[in-house]
Design a protein around this motif. Structure first.
Motif, short mmCIF file in Angstrom:
data_model
loop_
_atom_site.label_atom_id
_atom_site.label_comp_id
_atom_site.label_asym_id
_atom_site.label_seq_id
_atom_site.Cartn_x
_atom_site.Cartn_y
_atom_site.Cartn_z
N ALA A 1 0.83 -1.21 0.00
CA ALA A 1 0.00 0.00 0.00
C ALA A 1 0.87 1.26 0.00
O ALA A 1 0.59 2.22 -0.73
CB ALA A 1 -0.93 -0.01 1.21
N LEU A 2 1.94 1.24 0.80
CA LEU A 2 2.84 2.39 0.81
C LEU A 2 3.50 2.59 -0.54
O LEU A 2 3.60 3.70 -1.05
CB LEU A 2 3.93 2.18 1.87
CG LEU A 2 3.62 2.55 3.32
CD1 LEU A 2 4.86 2.38 4.17
CD2 LEU A 2 3.11 3.97 3.43
N GLY A 3 3.95 1.47 -1.12
CA GLY A 3 4.61 1.54 -2.42
C GLY A 3 3.69 2.08 -3.50
O GLY A 3 4.16 2.67 -4.49
N LEU A 4 2.39 1.89 -3.33
CA LEU A 4 1.42 2.37 -4.32
C LEU A 4 0.82 3.71 -3.92
O LEU A 4 -0.19 4.14 -4.47
CB LEU A 4 0.32 1.32 -4.50
CG LEU A 4 0.77 -0.02 -5.10
CD1 LEU A 4 -0.34 -1.06 -5.02
CD2 LEU A 4 1.22 0.17 -6.54
N GLY A 5 1.44 4.35 -2.91
CA GLY A 5 1.05 5.71 -2.57
C GLY A 5 -0.06 5.85 -1.56
O GLY A 5 -0.60 6.95 -1.38
N GLN A 6 -0.41 4.76 -0.86
CA GLN A 6 -1.50 4.83 0.12
C GLN A 6 -0.94 5.11 1.51
O GLN A 6 -0.69 4.21 2.30
CB GLN A 6 -2.28 3.51 0.11
CG GLN A 6 -3.06 3.29 -1.17
CD GLN A 6 -4.22 4.26 -1.30
OE1 GLN A 6 -5.01 4.43 -0.39
NE2 GLN A 6 -4.32 4.91 -2.45
N ASN A 7 -0.74 6.39 1.83
CA ASN A 7 -0.16 6.76 3.11
C ASN A 7 -1.15 6.72 4.27
O ASN A 7 -0.77 6.93 5.42
CB ASN A 7 0.43 8.17 3.02
CG ASN A 7 1.84 8.16 2.44
OD1 ASN A 7 2.29 7.14 1.92
ND2 ASN A 7 2.52 9.27 2.51
#
Length: 576
Positions: free
Chosen positions: A148-154
Motif C-alpha cells: 500500500a505504501l509503495g502504491l502511494g497509500q499513506n
C-alpha cells in the motif's frame, strides 16, 4: 480469461445492460453498496476479456437480489464469479457489498480476490492492511502495508501509529525496518519519516526518533505532526528549552490547539517557570470554560508539579459544573492525603461512585484506617459500599479480609471468607484468598482450597503457580510442583513470579544451571529482594560466588532491613 459454456458477451455489452436496467429502476439503491469517491453508480470498468452468459446472468441476479435487500445472496454470487473470472471489477463489487454488510470474514476473501486480480491497485492492499492491523495480525499485515505504501497509500501510516500499544517490540522493529527501507528506496516522504519517528520513540529510541522528525521537517517545514513529535521527543531527552522553542513555532499559527498548549505548560513547569505555567493554565481555563477534559488535564498537571492549591480549585469547579460526575473527588482525596488530612481524604475517596477510579478510591479509603481500633469503622464502610454496589460485593469482601489479615485478625479474615463461601461456594476469588491466608499455618487447608479453584478453573496460571510454589516451599513434593509450574509457565510465559517459581523448584531439584537461568530472567524482570535471594542461593550452589556477592551487596544497600537479605546472606555462607 477462463470461461464456462454459454454465450459470450463483450464486457461493454454487459456494462450497457446494467446501465440500462439501472436507469429503469431494476437495481434501485443496490448501486449505492459499492459506490466510493471515484464511483458513479455503474459497474466497475473491466480492463479486458469476455464474460459468458452464466456470469452475466449471475451478476444480474446478484443486482436484483441487492435491490430486494437480499445482500447475502448478492455477495455470495459476486464472490463466486470473482473466483471464476479473476475480474477486478467483480471482486471490487464484492468488496463494497461486504463492507456494506460489515461482514469481515467475507470482506477479507473479497479484497484478497481484488488484490490478486489487480496487483497494482492500491486500495485492496490498504483495506487488507487496515483489517489485519485492527485485528492485531501485525505480521500478516506487514506485506500489505508495504505494498500500500509503495502504491502511494499513506493512510495506513496513521492507522499503524494507533496500534502501537497492542504491538510487541519485535513487531514494531519489523515496521521500523520496512519504513527505513521504504524511505531510502522510494524517495523522500515527510509522513513516512514522522511515522518512523513515532515508532522509534515508542521503543524509547529517542535519538533516532529525533533524527527522523528533523528529516521530516526538512521535507515539510510546516508539518504540525513532525514539529509536535520533535518537541515531545526533546522533552523526553530533558532538552526542555529546545522543546519549547520548537513548540512555539506551532503555537504561532495554532495558538488555540489544546495538545500544543498542554505540552507548553508541561515544559514551563519542567523549566521551573511555574508562574508562567500557572498563568497559561488560568488563561486556557478562561478561554475554554466548557472543555471538561482540558480542565481535568490542567488540574492533574498542576497536581503532578505539586501545585495542590491550584489543582484543588480546578477540581472543585469541575464538581460544581458537573455534580453527577464524582471522579474529581478521587484527586481531592489524594490532595487531602498529601496534606495529612486523612479524615478528609477518606471522605473524598468514599464520594467517588462512578468512573474508572471507583474501586481504587475505595481501596485507598479503607487502607487509610491504620489502627486496629479502626476495625468497626472499616466494617461499617464495607457494609455501606456493598449496599450501594452489590455487584462489587466480592471486591469489597476481599478488601475487608485483606485489612483484617494485615492487622493480624487472620482468623477473623478466614471466618469472613468462610461465611461468604458458604453462600457462594464456587467463588474462586474467595477460595483463592482463603488459601493464601491458610498457607503460613495450615498447609493442608491451603492446598485443598487451591485444588478447589483449579477444579473450577483448571487453566488458571496464577493458581497453578501459587500451588506449585507452595508445594516447593512447604513440602518436598518437588516433581509435582514442577509439573504445576511448567503448566503455569506455558500459559503465562512472561510472568516474573512464575519464572521465579520455576527457578526455585529447579534449585530444590539441584538442577542449578537451569535454576540460575530462570532466576536471572526473573530478577531482570522484577528487581525484588525475594527473587534476588533465590538467585543468590542458586548462584552460590552453582559456584558463581562473585556474581552472588555482587547481587547481595546491591540488595543490602537498597533493602537493608528486608528479611530476604539475611536469607540470601545465609545461603551464600552455607550453599547446598
Amino acid at each position: 480469461m477462463s470461461i464456462n459454456k454459454g454465450y459470450y458477451f463483450n464486457v461493454k455489452t454487459l456494462r450497457s445492460i446494467i446501465l440500462i436496467t439501472s436507469f429503469v429502476g431494476l437495481f434501485g439503491c443496490a448501486t449505492d453498496l459499492y459506490s466510493s469517491s471515484d464511483d458513479t453508480g455503474s459497474i466497475a470498468n473491466y480492463q479486458s476479456g469476455e464474460l459468458n452468459g452464466e456470469t452475466i446472468y449471475a451478476i444480474l441476479a446478484a443486482e436484483l437480489a441487492g435491490n430486494q435487500n437480499n445482500y447475502d445472496y448478492s455477495l455470495d454470487n459476486y464472490l463466486r464469479q470473482a473466483k471464476l473470472t479473476n475480474d477486478p471489477g467483480i471482486a471490487k463489487r464484492a468488496v463494497r457489498i461486504a463492507q456494506h454488510l460489515r461482514d469481515t470474514k467475507r470482506l477479507i476473501i473479497a479484497v484478497n480476490l481484488w488484490a490478486t486480480a489487480a496487483p497494482q491497485e492500491p486500495e485492496p492492499h490498504q483495506i487488507l492492511a487496515t483489517l489485519l492491523l485492527t485485528q492485531g495480525k501485525f505480521s500478516q499485515a506487514l506485506p500489505h502495508f508495504n505494498t500500500a505504501l509503495g502504491l502511494g497509500q499513506n493512510k495506513v501510516l496513521l492507522l499503524l501509529t494507533t496500534q502501537l500499544n497492542n504491538m510487541s517490540a519485535t513487531e514494531i522493529e519489523s515496521y521500523i525496518k520496512l519504513l527505513e527501507s521504504a524511505t531510502s528506496q522510494e524517495g523522500l516522504d515527510s509522513d513516512r519519516y514522522v511515522t518512523l519517528g513515532i515508532l522509534q520513540k515508542h521503543l524509547k529510541q529517542s535519538l533516532p526518533a529525533l533524527q527522523s522528525f528533523n528529516t521530516a521537517i526538512k521535507l515539510s517545514t510546516d508539518s504540525p505532526s513532525a514539529l509536535y513529535q520533535k518537541a515531545d521527543t526533546l522533552k523526553n531527552l530533558s532538552r526542555y528549552k529546545e522543546a519549547l522553542t520548537t513548540l512555539e513555532i506551532l503555537l504561532k499559527d495554532t495558538s488555540n490547539d489544546r495538545q500544543y498548549n498542554a505540552l507548553q505548560i508541561q515544559l514551563l513547569y519542567l523549566l521551573k517557570e511555574d508562574s508562567q505555567a500557572l498563568a497559561k493554565t488560568q488563561l486556557l481555563l478562561e478561554k475554554n470554560p466548557n472543555d471538561r477534559p482540558l480542565h481535568n488535564y490542567l488540574a492533574l498537571t498542576a497536581l503532578d508539579f505539586n501545585h495542590s492549591m491550584e489543582s484543588k480549585a480546578i477540581f472543585l469547579d469541575l464538581i460544581i459544573s458537573s455534580p453527577n460526575i464524582s471522579a474529581p473527588y478521587f484527586y481531592l482525596g489524594i490532595i487531602a492525603e498529601r496534606d495529612k488530612q486523612l479524615t478528609l481524604a477518606i471522605n473524598n475517596y468514599l464520594k467517588v461512585n462512578n468512573g474508572s477510579n471507583v474501586l481504587q478510591a475505595h481501596t485507598r479509603a479503607i487502607s487509610l484506617h491504620k489502627k486496629t481500633s479502626d476495625r468497626s469503622k472499616v466494617e461499617a464502610i464495607t457494609k455501606q459500599l456493598i449496599a450501594k454496589s452489590s455487584r462489587d460485593k466480592t471486591t469489597y469482601i476481599l478488601m475487608l479480609a485483606d485489612w483484617l489479615d494485615k492487622f493480624e485478625f487472620t482468623s477473623d479474615s478466614i471466618e469472613l471468607l468462610n461465611q461468604n463461601i458458604a453462600q457462594d461456594p464456587q467463588n474462586t476469588d474467595y477460595l483463592y484468598a482463603r488459601a493464601t491466608y491458610h498457607e503460613p499455618t495450615n498447609f493442608a487447608a491451603a492446598e485443598a482450597d487451591f485444588k478447589k479453584v483449579l477444579k473450577l478453573t483448571p487453566d488458571n496460571p496464577v493458581v497453578l503457580n501459587a500451588l506449585g510454589y507452595t508445594l516447593t516451599i512447604r513440602t518436598s513434593r518437588y516433581l509435582e510442583a514442577l509439573t504445576l509450574i511448567e503448566k503455569a509457565l506455558q500459559l503465562s510465559p512472561k510472568d516474573p513470579a512464575t519464572i521465579d517459581s520455576m527457578g526455585w523448584v529447579l534449585y530444590k531439584l539441584k538442577r542449578y544451571d537451569e535454576a540460575v537461568k530462570y532466576l536471572s530472567q526473573a530478577y531482570t524482570l522484577y528487581d525484588d529482594p525475594e527473587v534476588a535471594s533465590h538467585l543468590i542461593a542458586a548462584l552460590a550452589s552453582n559456584k558463581e560466588l562473585k556474581r552472588a556477592n555482587e547481587i547481595l551487596q546491591k540488595i543490602s544497600d537498597s533493602h537493608p532491613d528486608n528479611k530476604f537479605v539475611e536469607q540470601a546472606r545465609k545461603s551464600l555462607e552455607n550453599p547446598e
